[in-house]
Design a protein around this motif. Structure first.
Motif, mmCIF file in Angstrom:
data_model
loop_
_atom_site.group_PDB
_atom_site.id
_atom_site.type_symbol
_atom_site.label_atom_id
_atom_site.label_comp_id
_atom_site.label_asym_id
_atom_site.label_seq_id
_atom_site.Cartn_x
_atom_site.Cartn_y
_atom_site.Cartn_z
ATOM 1 N N MET A 1 45.620 -50.463 -21.807
ATOM 2 C CA MET A 1 44.634 -51.335 -22.438
ATOM 3 C C MET A 1 43.625 -50.546 -23.278
ATOM 4 N N ILE A 2 43.676 -49.215 -23.259
ATOM 5 C CA ILE A 2 42.699 -48.462 -24.041
ATOM 6 C C ILE A 2 43.053 -48.486 -25.539
ATOM 7 N N GLN A 3 44.236 -49.003 -25.888
ATOM 8 C CA GLN A 3 44.625 -49.056 -27.285
ATOM 9 C C GLN A 3 44.085 -50.292 -27.999
ATOM 10 N N ARG A 4 43.190 -50.991 -27.412
ATOM 11 C CA ARG A 4 42.615 -52.170 -28.040
ATOM 12 C C ARG A 4 41.872 -51.793 -29.309
ATOM 13 N N ILE A 5 41.796 -52.730 -30.227
ATOM 14 C CA ILE A 5 41.187 -52.463 -31.535
ATOM 15 C C ILE A 5 39.703 -52.150 -31.404
ATOM 16 N N GLN A 6 39.026 -52.764 -30.416
ATOM 17 C CA GLN A 6 37.600 -52.472 -30.284
ATOM 18 C C GLN A 6 37.362 -51.024 -29.868
ATOM 19 N N SER A 7 38.321 -50.416 -29.188
ATOM 20 C CA SER A 7 38.191 -49.005 -28.844
ATOM 21 C C SER A 7 38.215 -48.135 -30.093
ATOM 22 N N ILE A 8 39.028 -48.511 -31.048
ATOM 23 C CA ILE A 8 39.086 -47.767 -32.318
ATOM 24 C C ILE A 8 37.776 -47.916 -33.076
ATOM 25 N N TRP A 9 37.237 -49.139 -33.127
ATOM 26 C CA TRP A 9 35.965 -49.358 -33.842
ATOM 27 C C TRP A 9 34.826 -48.617 -33.160
ATOM 28 N N LEU A 10 34.817 -48.622 -31.828
ATOM 29 C CA LEU A 10 33.771 -47.898 -31.102
ATOM 30 C C LEU A 10 33.901 -46.392 -31.313
ATOM 31 N N PHE A 11 35.136 -45.890 -31.375
ATOM 32 C CA PHE A 11 35.336 -44.474 -31.642
ATOM 33 C C PHE A 11 34.860 -44.112 -33.045
ATOM 34 N N VAL A 15 31.985 -41.420 -34.156
ATOM 35 C CA VAL A 15 32.181 -40.354 -35.141
ATOM 36 C C VAL A 15 31.118 -40.418 -36.235
ATOM 37 N N VAL A 16 30.807 -41.620 -36.684
ATOM 38 C CA VAL A 16 29.780 -41.783 -37.723
ATOM 39 C C VAL A 16 28.425 -41.305 -37.218
ATOM 40 N N LEU A 17 28.094 -41.630 -35.979
ATOM 41 C CA LEU A 17 26.809 -41.190 -35.424
ATOM 42 C C LEU A 17 26.778 -39.683 -35.195
ATOM 43 N N ILE A 18 27.920 -39.086 -34.877
ATOM 44 C CA ILE A 18 27.983 -37.624 -34.765
ATOM 45 C C ILE A 18 27.793 -36.995 -36.142
ATOM 46 N N LEU A 19 28.420 -37.564 -37.152
ATOM 47 C CA LEU A 19 28.262 -37.047 -38.518
ATOM 48 C C LEU A 19 26.814 -37.115 -38.986
ATOM 49 N N MET A 20 26.093 -38.089 -38.467
ATOM 50 C CA MET A 20 24.697 -38.234 -38.870
ATOM 51 C C MET A 20 23.862 -37.034 -38.437
ATOM 52 N N LEU A 21 24.283 -36.337 -37.403
ATOM 53 C CA LEU A 21 23.570 -35.134 -36.978
ATOM 54 C C LEU A 21 23.644 -34.032 -38.038
ATOM 55 N N ASN A 66 19.526 -40.400 -31.414
ATOM 56 C CA ASN A 66 20.863 -40.235 -31.967
ATOM 57 C C ASN A 66 21.854 -39.808 -30.885
ATOM 58 N N ILE A 67 21.462 -38.904 -30.020
ATOM 59 C CA ILE A 67 22.350 -38.460 -28.944
ATOM 60 C C ILE A 67 22.604 -39.599 -27.948
ATOM 61 N N ILE A 68 21.584 -40.386 -27.651
ATOM 62 C CA ILE A 68 21.759 -41.542 -26.762
ATOM 63 C C ILE A 68 22.726 -42.542 -27.372
ATOM 64 N N LEU A 69 22.610 -42.773 -28.682
ATOM 65 C CA LEU A 69 23.524 -43.701 -29.356
ATOM 66 C C LEU A 69 24.964 -43.193 -29.321
ATOM 67 N N ILE A 70 25.137 -41.895 -29.523
ATOM 68 C CA ILE A 70 26.480 -41.309 -29.472
ATOM 69 C C ILE A 70 27.083 -41.506 -28.086
ATOM 70 N N LEU A 71 26.311 -41.203 -27.054
ATOM 71 C CA LEU A 71 26.810 -41.352 -25.686
ATOM 72 C C LEU A 71 27.084 -42.812 -25.339
ATOM 73 N N LEU A 72 26.224 -43.708 -25.795
ATOM 74 C CA LEU A 72 26.393 -45.131 -25.512
ATOM 75 C C LEU A 72 27.673 -45.666 -26.143
ATOM 76 N N THR A 93 23.484 -51.582 -28.611
ATOM 77 C CA THR A 93 23.625 -50.416 -29.486
ATOM 78 C C THR A 93 23.263 -50.766 -30.925
ATOM 79 N N ILE A 94 23.660 -51.931 -31.375
ATOM 80 C CA ILE A 94 23.304 -52.365 -32.740
ATOM 81 C C ILE A 94 21.788 -52.458 -32.882
ATOM 82 N N LEU A 95 21.127 -53.036 -31.889
ATOM 83 C CA LEU A 95 19.668 -53.153 -31.948
ATOM 84 C C LEU A 95 18.990 -51.783 -31.933
ATOM 85 N N ILE A 96 19.528 -50.861 -31.129
ATOM 86 C CA ILE A 96 18.958 -49.510 -31.094
ATOM 87 C C ILE A 96 19.180 -48.798 -32.421
#
Length: 155
Positions: A1-11, A15-21, A66-72, A93-96
């Motif tokens: 079940m980890i192959q769900r599409i929402q897992s890809i969007w969350l990943f 990645v985008v939040l890591i790039l922001m660093l 930013n680190i909290i958002l990445i972990l979340l 997460t969106i609100l944060i």
């Protein structure tokens, strides 16, 4: 079940939040000195040609958020069995991220001379991209919930 599409969007949001660093939020050149604003601080270079650093200020609040958002986002990938919790965490997460964008805009005022005349880098657009990926993740979670409900009706 980890192959769900929402897992890809969350990943992808992770990645985008890591790039922001690593990507600059804003850059400004005043009188031959260049200032570059990152999530973790402000770097000022005395001479643009030589690249000698004058000083660097560290901004702890945006870095911590930013680190909290990445972990979340990353931990939320593994909540695929608890879809209601996963959806609530995505909305949180969106609100944060919205608050984080306002926090980053507050720190852009630390540039010498303010925001006027500054050029915004790729880091300034990353929160919007992360929000887009998280909204797509919510749509994927809703699609999963509809699929589960329809399968239960068939039983």
């Amino acid at each position: 079940m980890i192959q769900r599409i929402q897992s890809i969007w969350l990943f992808l949001a992770t990645v985008v939040l890591i790039l922001m660093l690593f990507l600059p939020i804003a850059t400004k050149t005043v009188d031959g000195s260049e200032s570059i604003l990152y999530t973790y601080g402000l770097h000022r270079f005395m001479h643009v040609q030589s690249g000698s650093a004058l000083n660097a200020e560290v901004f702890l609040p945006p870095l911590i958020v930013n680190i909290i958002l990445i972990l979340l986002c990353f931990v939320n990938i593994f909540n695929f069995k608890r879809r209601t919790l996963q959806k609530r965490l995505v909305i949180l997460t969106i609100l944060i991220i919205i608050g984080f964008a306002f926090l980053c805009s507050f720190y852009t005022k630390e540039l010498p001379g303010g925001i006027e005349g500054a050029s915004f880098g790729m880091g300034a657009y990353m929160p919007a991209l992360a929000i887009l990926f998280l909204i797509l993740a919510v749509f994927g979670i809703n699609k999963d919930e509809r699929l589960i409900r329809s399968a239960e009706r068939l039983r």
